[in-house]
Design a protein around this motif. Sequence first.
Motif, mmCIF file in Angstrom:
data_model
loop_
_atom_site.group_PDB
_atom_site.id
_atom_site.type_symbol
_atom_site.label_atom_id
_atom_site.label_comp_id
_atom_site.label_asym_id
_atom_site.label_seq_id
_atom_site.Cartn_x
_atom_site.Cartn_y
_atom_site.Cartn_z
ATOM 1 N N LEU A 298 0.846 -1.189 0.000
ATOM 2 C CA LEU A 298 0.000 0.000 0.000
ATOM 3 C C LEU A 298 0.877 1.234 0.000
ATOM 4 C CD1 LEU A 298 -2.742 -0.996 2.602
ATOM 5 C CD2 LEU A 298 -2.865 -1.162 0.118
ATOM 6 N N ALA A 299 0.443 2.264 -0.713
ATOM 7 C CA ALA A 299 1.183 3.523 -0.793
ATOM 8 C C ALA A 299 0.368 4.621 -0.125
ATOM 9 C CB ALA A 299 1.482 3.890 -2.242
ATOM 10 N N LEU A 300 1.019 5.373 0.750
ATOM 11 C CA LEU A 300 0.359 6.443 1.482
ATOM 12 C C LEU A 300 1.117 7.742 1.295
ATOM 13 C CD1 LEU A 300 0.394 3.672 3.497
ATOM 14 C CD2 LEU A 300 -1.237 5.100 4.703
ATOM 15 N N SER A 301 0.407 8.844 1.459
ATOM 16 C CA SER A 301 1.011 10.168 1.357
ATOM 17 C C SER A 301 0.343 11.087 2.352
ATOM 18 C CB SER A 301 0.864 10.724 -0.064
ATOM 19 O OG SER A 301 1.330 12.066 -0.128
ATOM 20 N N ARG A 302 1.165 11.874 3.060
ATOM 21 C CA ARG A 302 0.608 12.850 3.992
ATOM 22 C C ARG A 302 -0.240 13.890 3.261
ATOM 23 N NH1 ARG A 302 0.194 10.298 8.467
ATOM 24 N NH2 ARG A 302 2.151 9.751 9.491
ATOM 25 N N GLY A 303 0.066 14.118 1.997
ATOM 26 C CA GLY A 303 -0.685 15.109 1.246
ATOM 27 C C GLY A 303 -2.125 14.718 0.982
ATOM 28 N N LEU A 304 -2.468 13.438 1.133
ATOM 29 C CA LEU A 304 -3.835 12.979 0.891
ATOM 30 C C LEU A 304 -4.653 12.884 2.168
ATOM 31 C CD1 LEU A 304 -3.262 10.176 -1.770
ATOM 32 C CD2 LEU A 304 -4.112 12.486 -2.133
ATOM 33 N N THR B 11 -8.065 9.385 5.047
ATOM 34 C CA THR B 11 -7.057 9.521 4.001
ATOM 35 C C THR B 11 -7.470 8.699 2.788
ATOM 36 O OG1 THR B 11 -4.687 9.349 3.533
ATOM 37 C CG2 THR B 11 -5.675 7.570 4.791
ATOM 38 N N THR B 12 -6.662 8.775 1.751
ATOM 39 C CA THR B 12 -6.825 7.959 0.555
ATOM 40 C C THR B 12 -5.596 7.078 0.407
ATOM 41 O OG1 THR B 12 -8.173 9.641 -0.556
ATOM 42 C CG2 THR B 12 -7.136 7.974 -1.947
ATOM 43 N N VAL B 13 -5.819 5.802 0.179
ATOM 44 C CA VAL B 13 -4.743 4.818 0.070
ATOM 45 C C VAL B 13 -4.692 4.306 -1.362
ATOM 46 C CG1 VAL B 13 -3.975 2.535 0.796
ATOM 47 C CG2 VAL B 13 -4.810 4.147 2.487
ATOM 48 N N TYR B 14 -3.469 4.160 -1.867
ATOM 49 C CA TYR B 14 -3.272 3.613 -3.213
ATOM 50 C C TYR B 14 -2.720 2.198 -3.086
ATOM 51 C CZ TYR B 14 -1.398 2.978 -7.928
ATOM 52 O OH TYR B 14 -1.117 2.494 -9.183
ATOM 53 N N ASP B 15 -3.412 1.245 -3.692
ATOM 54 C CA ASP B 15 -2.962 -0.139 -3.683
ATOM 55 C C ASP B 15 -2.030 -0.351 -4.870
ATOM 56 O OD1 ASP B 15 -2.592 -2.841 -3.361
ATOM 57 O OD2 ASP B 15 -4.549 -3.398 -4.184
ATOM 58 N N ALA B 16 -0.735 -0.469 -4.587
ATOM 59 C CA ALA B 16 0.242 -0.637 -5.662
ATOM 60 C C ALA B 16 0.121 -1.992 -6.336
ATOM 61 C CB ALA B 16 1.664 -0.458 -5.107
ATOM 62 N N ARG C 159 -5.470 0.425 -7.496
ATOM 63 C CA ARG C 159 -6.772 0.967 -7.126
ATOM 64 C C ARG C 159 -6.611 1.966 -5.993
ATOM 65 N NH1 ARG C 159 -9.518 -4.425 -5.528
ATOM 66 N NH2 ARG C 159 -10.977 -3.013 -4.505
ATOM 67 N N TRP C 160 -7.579 2.890 -5.889
ATOM 68 C CA TRP C 160 -7.599 3.919 -4.852
ATOM 69 C C TRP C 160 -8.763 3.649 -3.906
ATOM 70 C CZ3 TRP C 160 -3.998 8.060 -5.283
ATOM 71 C CH2 TRP C 160 -3.277 8.098 -6.469
ATOM 72 N N LEU C 161 -8.529 3.754 -2.600
ATOM 73 C CA LEU C 161 -9.563 3.506 -1.609
ATOM 74 C C LEU C 161 -9.631 4.650 -0.611
ATOM 75 C CD1 LEU C 161 -8.535 0.444 -2.426
ATOM 76 C CD2 LEU C 161 -9.999 -0.181 -0.510
ATOM 77 N N SER C 162 -10.854 4.962 -0.218
ATOM 78 C CA SER C 162 -11.077 5.942 0.841
ATOM 79 C C SER C 162 -11.060 5.218 2.182
ATOM 80 C CB SER C 162 -12.424 6.639 0.634
ATOM 81 O OG SER C 162 -12.691 7.520 1.699
ATOM 82 N N ILE C 163 -10.279 5.742 3.140
ATOM 83 C CA ILE C 163 -10.070 5.094 4.422
ATOM 84 C C ILE C 163 -10.486 6.045 5.542
ATOM 85 C CG2 ILE C 163 -8.391 4.054 5.979
ATOM 86 C CD1 ILE C 163 -8.931 2.429 3.454
ATOM 87 N N GLU D 74 -11.563 7.571 15.500
ATOM 88 C CA GLU D 74 -10.787 7.901 16.696
ATOM 89 C C GLU D 74 -9.302 7.555 16.534
ATOM 90 O OE1 GLU D 74 -12.215 9.388 19.302
ATOM 91 O OE2 GLU D 74 -14.234 9.285 18.440
ATOM 92 N N GLY D 75 -8.806 7.576 15.311
ATOM 93 C CA GLY D 75 -7.438 7.115 15.085
ATOM 94 C C GLY D 75 -6.453 8.175 14.666
ATOM 95 N N LYS D 76 -6.848 9.441 14.674
ATOM 96 C CA LYS D 76 -5.947 10.466 14.162
ATOM 97 C C LYS D 76 -4.708 10.626 15.034
ATOM 98 C CE LYS D 76 -5.951 14.809 11.801
ATOM 99 N NZ LYS D 76 -6.801 15.787 11.108
#
Length: 593
Positions: free
Chosen positions: A11-17, A31-36, A40-44, A48-50
Amino acid sequence: MNFITLPKCKLALSRGLEKGNTEFTLKDWVTTVYDADSRRWLSINCREGKELLMDTGEDEEPFEKAFPICAVIREEIDAGPPDLNALVFNVDGKVLCRSTDPYDDVTPGTHYAPLSDYHIPAHTKVLGRDELIELERLIAFVDIVTPVASSSPAQERLVFKYYQYVYGIAGNWNSIHIGAKLSDHPHIAPVRHVIVDETDRSRVVGFTMPYYPVDDLRTQSSSRASRPFHLKLKWIQQLMRTVDDLHLKYGVVHGDLHEGNMMIDPATDNLVLIDFGCAQKIGTPQNHYHHRAALTHEPPRAPLLDIGEDIKHVLHAVYRLVTGIIGGRSDGNGGFIVTTSAHIREGEWVKAPNVTLDHPIEEYQSLCVNWLRARNAGPRITKHCQASEPLDYPDYMPPPEVDIKAYKRELADPNLRPRYQPPCEPEWEGLLEDMRGFGWSWEMWSAEWIKELRGLPYATSGRNFLRRKATAAGLSVLGWERPLTAHLDRTRPLLANGKYQDEYVGAGAAPTTQRKRKHSAGQENVVDQDTEQDGDEHGGRTLDSEGVTPTKRVTRSATKKKAGNAGPTPCEPTRKVAAPKRKRKAAPSKAKE
């Protein structure tokens, strides 16, 4: 925007998303996660996890706290439906909601410029996505491929780099031009092919470069505990000469010089620089401002990358490779001494354990000191045109017409009119290696610019939009999804567009065949020919001096398709439209008596 690919879960993550602090995201990690793996792109949404998942210390690995949650996301993607768009779970990893609603689709769309917009040499070869076979998936937006027409697929391995979102435009634009124009440089990874989409075979989606079957210098150095690391003085000399060429000869700054972007070509035993995704011409705003600057000659106040950053990074990279010291060292009293350029120049170098040098360590240090002295006494280039042989290509990718119209609407509306300030000019005082970057200032992000960058509320095309909005407007979007690795049929070649070769019928499926079709009486005979250009053993097409293909297939069916495929006028999709209910069939009426 930098993506960090987590190797275990792919999985690829970015603070910008990550979503900012709003009334809905004060406590949730959204956030939005990219499955390398499947592209595919997924909304996550982690309830209470910030605070729990945000990185808090500089010593932490990026997204280290999110590793357990990412493992849950990986399991859901592998076991879930192929149209999974969103996940909601708590901090314990319990899934609360799974969504396949098309409205929750966060897949972005972006602009792919036509081949004619690129100023690349005539010898550059062009291939479609359907003319590449996938061999291995590396990280986000990077795969290992081989041409379909290759005579030895096992030996001819290439790295395929592409982009799927707006922040990849600048990196792709600069990487292709620099790699193609400097393809003869012995220490710069060349661009082998420019890759276009397989639909109309005109839009550039990425490029290929050689694959080096060795670890980069960072990986080799970090694994020295288990195996010796051999560092040659000639590699450091080649690195410094290449950086000199980029700055003084070609007017280009690399922008991301570290050991991970330094490879050793096993065929020549020479150092090669890779990854020009952060590179740009000297004197142009950073890539983050590429989009606005492409629309106007008055870019917002933006820091300029300078050659001092490259020089500083080279100095620190050499020091780390020789001494193994990363960032700094202990002062013996529980404190930490940060490594500075002065320490590297004047301090005593101590070779790291299990590092083998082919020259005395003093020669490595003196090489750095002498190179720095020469660069500080040499010319100070602040603009691209001051180089001796500056690379000639446009600073920015020409924006699509829809973005130009949106920008004009902003200028006409006083409430949306952007506020501009002159760009930051670097201060050329002091030594180059002691210069510091301007850093990132959120004050530069005005609300008006963010709105333009992310697209208008109902944008359906341009450089940044959502796929679901384009689909609702009746527009086509280039697809990138592919089967998961766990579900692959290894007996069937998979093309770079995500389709199996035996089930896909495209323009590049049989590049060496000639097909003739005779039309009925009264119509012209049309001949379709897909022949290889002379001297291109990979089925690629060469370009003329103006950067366009010299021949183009035109058929009667293609002409009809072009004439009748203008597409509907983009409309403004509503938030959610329920599907019309199916009408029940009326009961048969009784016969009149």
